[in-house]
Each structure stands twice: as structure tokens, then as C-alpha cells.
Write a protein that holds these residues in place. Structure first.
Motif, short mmCIF file in Angstrom:
data_model
loop_
_atom_site.label_atom_id
_atom_site.label_comp_id
_atom_site.label_asym_id
_atom_site.label_seq_id
_atom_site.Cartn_x
_atom_site.Cartn_y
_atom_site.Cartn_z
N LEU A 454 -3.89 -7.32 -0.17
CA LEU A 454 -2.46 -7.47 -0.43
C LEU A 454 -1.91 -6.06 -0.58
O LEU A 454 -1.95 -5.46 -1.65
CB LEU A 454 -2.22 -8.29 -1.68
N SER A 455 -1.41 -5.52 0.51
CA SER A 455 -0.99 -4.12 0.53
C SER A 455 0.31 -3.93 -0.25
O SER A 455 1.11 -4.86 -0.42
CB SER A 455 -0.79 -3.65 1.97
N ALA A 456 0.52 -2.70 -0.70
CA ALA A 456 1.75 -2.36 -1.41
C ALA A 456 2.95 -2.68 -0.54
O ALA A 456 3.01 -2.30 0.64
CB ALA A 456 1.74 -0.88 -1.78
N GLY A 457 3.90 -3.41 -1.09
CA GLY A 457 5.11 -3.77 -0.37
C GLY A 457 4.95 -4.93 0.59
O GLY A 457 5.94 -5.37 1.20
N GLU A 458 3.75 -5.45 0.75
CA GLU A 458 3.51 -6.49 1.75
C GLU A 458 4.11 -7.83 1.31
O GLU A 458 4.16 -8.16 0.13
CB GLU A 458 2.01 -6.66 1.98
N VAL A 459 4.52 -8.59 2.31
CA VAL A 459 5.04 -9.94 2.09
C VAL A 459 4.09 -10.94 2.74
O VAL A 459 3.74 -10.80 3.90
CB VAL A 459 6.45 -10.10 2.68
N ASN A 460 3.67 -11.92 1.97
CA ASN A 460 2.80 -12.98 2.48
C ASN A 460 3.47 -14.32 2.25
O ASN A 460 4.02 -14.58 1.17
CB ASN A 460 1.47 -12.97 1.72
#
Length: 507
Positions: A454-460
Motif C-alpha cells: 500500500l504505497s504512500a498516496g495510493e488509492v485502492n
């Protein structure tokens, strides 16, 4: 992953001392991306999603399907029957930061006020520090409930309902919140939600399949809310620092002439990592206490190919005051859309026969059950590492689940799925609670998808759903067979973004 398991094992050597220290006092902490924890109160807002044959309680937090004040179940099927198929459920998320520090956010029963989620979007300053004020928490301790017909009526020139008027289309960008919040159609293209300018909550009103499905409102009724994991101290998982999650959620359902659709509810989570830190080896899980009528005679299991965890009755008569009687139903929870898989990880994460395709998502990758007992490796989680152990397919003492019997035979093959029947392609031997001779009981189960970054700034975007079926004859296994068919139908409907002829509204 080997390093991760070593970390967990090392932590477990100190489980006794960790548990004692963490329960002596729970203090506010800081992290590199969060200010001193805010003092947001636990969320209180709740309402019912009741547009088809289900009455499902929706709460503004990480939990669902119950009333935490009255400690009562609210997943009633059929609607009006006073029979409930689920007691409660919640989401779990956990992973490792760059320093191999385990972080988690989860809910179970809010015992003694235990809580990891609070209302509202997250503000982020120029230094990357995250915050949410008590004012924001109070402002968003509510839900917005709309029907598609209400929005269509407004677009056609009718009256705007209170929730159309107050729709939270924008965050407070001046305060560091993301500018776009709840989904809306920006008629005048100014980036600001204003119903007086004709803007409206973003239901698909065209009747045709959209180009993109994520993020739009769905169902004949949709209930929308937003919550975070930084509003106060994590007293459920005891995670010393928050992850930095902003989660925008909607629950929706369709009134339909098709029984599978009419007995189903759906839940979409837009999960945003607002921190500046990647979270590796992350798992997203759905925890459930599925009291199916009479809770004392339940079995649980899963179907690997469908990504479905389920509960069914152990005997032909679900007796007792809350029971369903003869030919009791079955209920299940499905990952219709899991989190994004890491690119080029060499795993067929969505089990479609193709590895590492663009945009691949992760289907259910672990399924476990545990017992309602304390101080046991197969019992209730108590400390931070316990939540991660269950999410990653391990018992609380760090032992990986093994195939067959009670899942704890060290001579058996390690596996990912408990009680899959014959659906686990890695194992050809039948394994159910009945075949293992495990007594029926009040079960809890956890199904998870991972691991992923879950990368920084990522949207899932993650979409789950509850399916339900009841056969008229043949007992609980016949209901289970119908449940699997219903779930397969609902997956096909989801894959077409719910644009299908079976959505014929019958009300």
C-alpha cells in the motif's frame, strides 16, 4: 516474507510480557506522519440499508451489521422476519512500514470502548503530517443515504432531498484535505459541488455500463460515509502508530425479482494511504461473527475459486427462538474486487489462470476461523501481532495453518484456506468442519487478501458483498449449494458494474 515471519515469531516469544505491559496503560503516541493523536470520540452514527429483502445495519466506522450499544445483531433476512444471519462484521488492515514496524487498524466488538476508526477525512500539512480535528470527526459522524430514484428526480427538475443538498462532494482543501470527497457529477465543471448549479451525487443514470465502475454510486439505495484511523489511540489492535488511512465507503443494494440479487448487499471501500510511508506485506481482511439464526449450531467454510467465506447450519433444524427452523439458510461474504496486486510478483492473484496482468487484483488469499476463548492460540486476538497472524494465515502462536483436522497438525501440509471442501486446488482431500469432526458452535471467521504494498498516496478500491440463500428442501447443504450459485451470479453482475437485466426493480 521469511523476514516477516521471523519478526512475528520473535514477537511471540514475548507475548506474555507485551500483553501485560500494553494493558497496564494505553498512551497516545506519535509517528513520522501523524501528529499527536486527536481526541475524536468513537463514532455513533448508524442507519439501515433496507431496500430489498435484507435489513443491514450500517455504522460510520470499521464495523457493520450490529448495534454496538445494544449489543444486538442487525442483518435481518428475510426483512421483517426478526431472523438475523450475521451478528457483526468489520474490516482489518495491517502491514509493515519501512522500519519493519507492524501497523494495524481493525474492529471487533468495541469492548470497553476499544476502537481503531473515527469519522471524517484526513488533513495533511506541507510537512506531510496528518491530522483530523475533533470538529471534523463530529461533522462527519453521520452517513448520507440516497436512492437512485431521488437523484434521478432531482436531475429531472424535482426537489433536492436533504442529503442531496448536504452531499459532501468536497473536502476542505484549505485545511489540507483532499479537494474531491464524495463522488458527484460536476455539471458546471468548476470542481465544487453545488446542487443549485445542477451538480448531483454520481449515480450511473444512463442505464449502460460505464467505462469505469470504481467510485460511482451504485444500487437502488446507496449509503455513503468516510472514516480514518488517526482520530485517536488504537485501542482495539493496540497499534502504537496509525497507518494514515482515509476510507470512503458505500453500502448499497438492489431490489430485484432475482432472488440472488434481492438477498444481497454490497460494500465498496476506497482506501487512501494519506501518509508519506509505504506499507509493505499488507493484508486487507473482513472479519465476521456470523450468528446464523441460532448461533450455537453453525459451521463455517470457504470456496477458494469464488473467493467466498460462508456459514451454514450444522444440522437440518436451526432451532431456538432466533433460529430459522427446518431447511435453514446459508450466508457468505465475497471479495468481489480485492486490492491491487504488486506488479510482477509472479502470482496468479485473481485465480484467472493468468499471472501478472495489468491491473491484477487479489482474490481471497487466506481463510481462517477461531474460537471465542481467551489466552489460546486458536482464540480471540489480544495484542497487535495477533491481528496480523490471523490476516496472514497463522495461529496466534505463529504456527501456519495446516491442511486437515483442526488446522494445527505439524505433520500436515501448510495451507492458506481452512474448510474449503474440495475447492482448494492445492489439496484434493475433502476438508470441512463436519469431515474433521469439529463440533458446531458460535464461530468467527476472517478472510483476507494479500500480501500487497500500500504505497504512500495510493488509492485502492475493494468491494465485498454478502450473499444469502435458502433451499426449500435438502437441509443446510442444499442451501449452501444454492449460496455458491448465487455468489457466482453476483460476481458476474459485479464484473459488469451491476448493469444487468436482473436488476428489475420490483418496488
Amino acid at each position: 516474507m521469511k523476514t516477516l515471519i521471523t519478526l512475528i515469531t520473535a514477537l511471540l516469544f514475548f507475548t506474555g510480557s507485551i500483553y501485560a505491559k500494553e494493558n497496564q496503560g494505553r498512551k497516545k503516541t506519535t509517528s513520522s506522519t501523524a501528529k499527536v493523536a486527536a481526541s475524536c470520540p468513537n463514532t455513533t452514527a448508524q442507519t439501515d440499508l433496507a431496500v430489498n429483502n435484507v435489513r443491514a445495519r450500517i455504522l460510520n466506522g470499521g464495523d457493520l451489521w450490529w448495534d454496538p450499544v445494544g449489543q444486538t445483531p442487525y442483518y435481518e433476512v428475510p426483512i421483517g422476519s426478526n431472523k438475523n444471519s450475521i451478528y457483526s462484521g468489520a474490516i482489518w488492515i495491517a502491514g509493515l512500514d519501512a522500519n519493519n514496524q507492524l501497523k494495524a487498524a481493525a474492529q471487533t466488538y468495541r469492548q470497553g470502548g476499544a476502537n481503531d476508526f473515527w469519522a471524517g477525512p484526513i488533513a495533511k500539512d506541507n510537512f506531510g503530517l496528518l491530522d483530523v480535528s475533533t470538529t471534523t470527526c463530529a461533522q462527519y459522524d453521520r452517513v448520507w443515504s440516497l436512492t437512485k430514484n431521488e437523484v434521478q428526480t432531482f436531475v429531472n427538475g424535482g426537489t433536492a432531498t436533504p442529503d442531496i443538498i448536504s452531499w459532501p462532494g468536497n473536502g476542505n482543501a484549505a485545511n489540507g484535505e483532499l479537494p474531491m470527497l464524495a463522488p458527484f457529477v460536476d455539471v458546471d465543471n468548476d470542481g465544487v459541488y453545488n446542487y443549485l448549479a445542477g451538480d448531483y451525487p454520481n449515480f450511473n443514470l444512463t442505464g449502460s455500463a460505464p467505462v469505469g465502475c470504481n467510485g460511482t454510486l451504485k444500487g437502488d439505495r446507496s449509503i455513503w460515509w468516510v472514516f480514518n484511523d488517526i482520530g485517536n489511540v488504537h485501542t482495539e489492535t493496540l497499534s502504537p502508530t496509525p497507518i494514515g488511512l482515509e476510507i470512503r465507503a458505500q453500502a448499497f443494494a438492489y431490489a430485484s425479482a432475482d432472488p440472488a440479487m434481492n438477498n444481497a448487499t454490497f460494500y465498496e471501500y476506497q482506501i487512501i494511504n494519506r501518509s508519506n510511508e509505504d506499507l509493505s506485506n499488507t493484508y486487507f481482511g473482513v472479519w465476521c461473527d456470523p450468528d446464523l439464526g441460532n448461533a450455537a449450531d453453525d459451521y463455517v467454510g470457504c470456496d477458494v475459486g469464488l473467493g467466498l467465506g460462508y456459514c451454514y447450519n450444522a444440522d437440518p433444524d436451526d432451532d431456538g427462538a432466533g433460529g430459522y427452523g427446518i431447511n435453514p439458510p446459508a450466508v457468505g461474504i465475497d471479495f468481489f474486487q480485492g486490492p491491487l496486486a504488486d506488479a510482477n510478483d509472479g502470482i496468479d492473484n485473481d485465480k484467472d489462470g493468468t499471472t501478472d496482468e495489468l491491473g491484477e487484483t487479489i482474490s481471497m488469499s487466506k481463510f481462517m476461523y477461531y474460537k471465542n476463548i481467551n489466552s489460546s492460540p486458536v482464540g480471540n486476538p489480544a495484542i497487535l501481532v495477533d491481528y496480523y497472524n490471523y490476516l496472514s494465515g497463522h495461529w496466534l502462536d505463529g504456527m501456519q495453518v495446516t491442511y486437515g483436522a483442526d488446522g494445527r497438525d505439524p505433520l500436515n501440509q501448510p495451507c492458506d484456506y481452512m474448510f474449503p471442501g474440495l475447492s482448494d486446488p492445492a489439496n484434493s482431500t475433502l476438508w470441512t468442519m463436519a469431515s474433521a469432526g469439529i463440533p458446531a458452535d458460535d464461530m468467527r471467521f476472517l478472510q483476507s487478501a494479500g500480501s500487497f504494498t500500500l504505497s504512500a498516496g495510493e488509492v485502492n478500491y475493494i468491494t465485498t458483498g454478502v450473499v444469502w440463500a435458502r433451499a426449500t428442501s435438502g437441509g443446510p447443504t442444499a442451501s449452501l449449494a444454492e449460496l455458491l450459485v448465487a455468489d457466482s451470479t453476483m460476481q458476474s453482475v459485479f464484473d459488469n458494474c451491476f448493469v444487468t437485466s436482473i436488476n428489475t426493480n420490483k418496488r
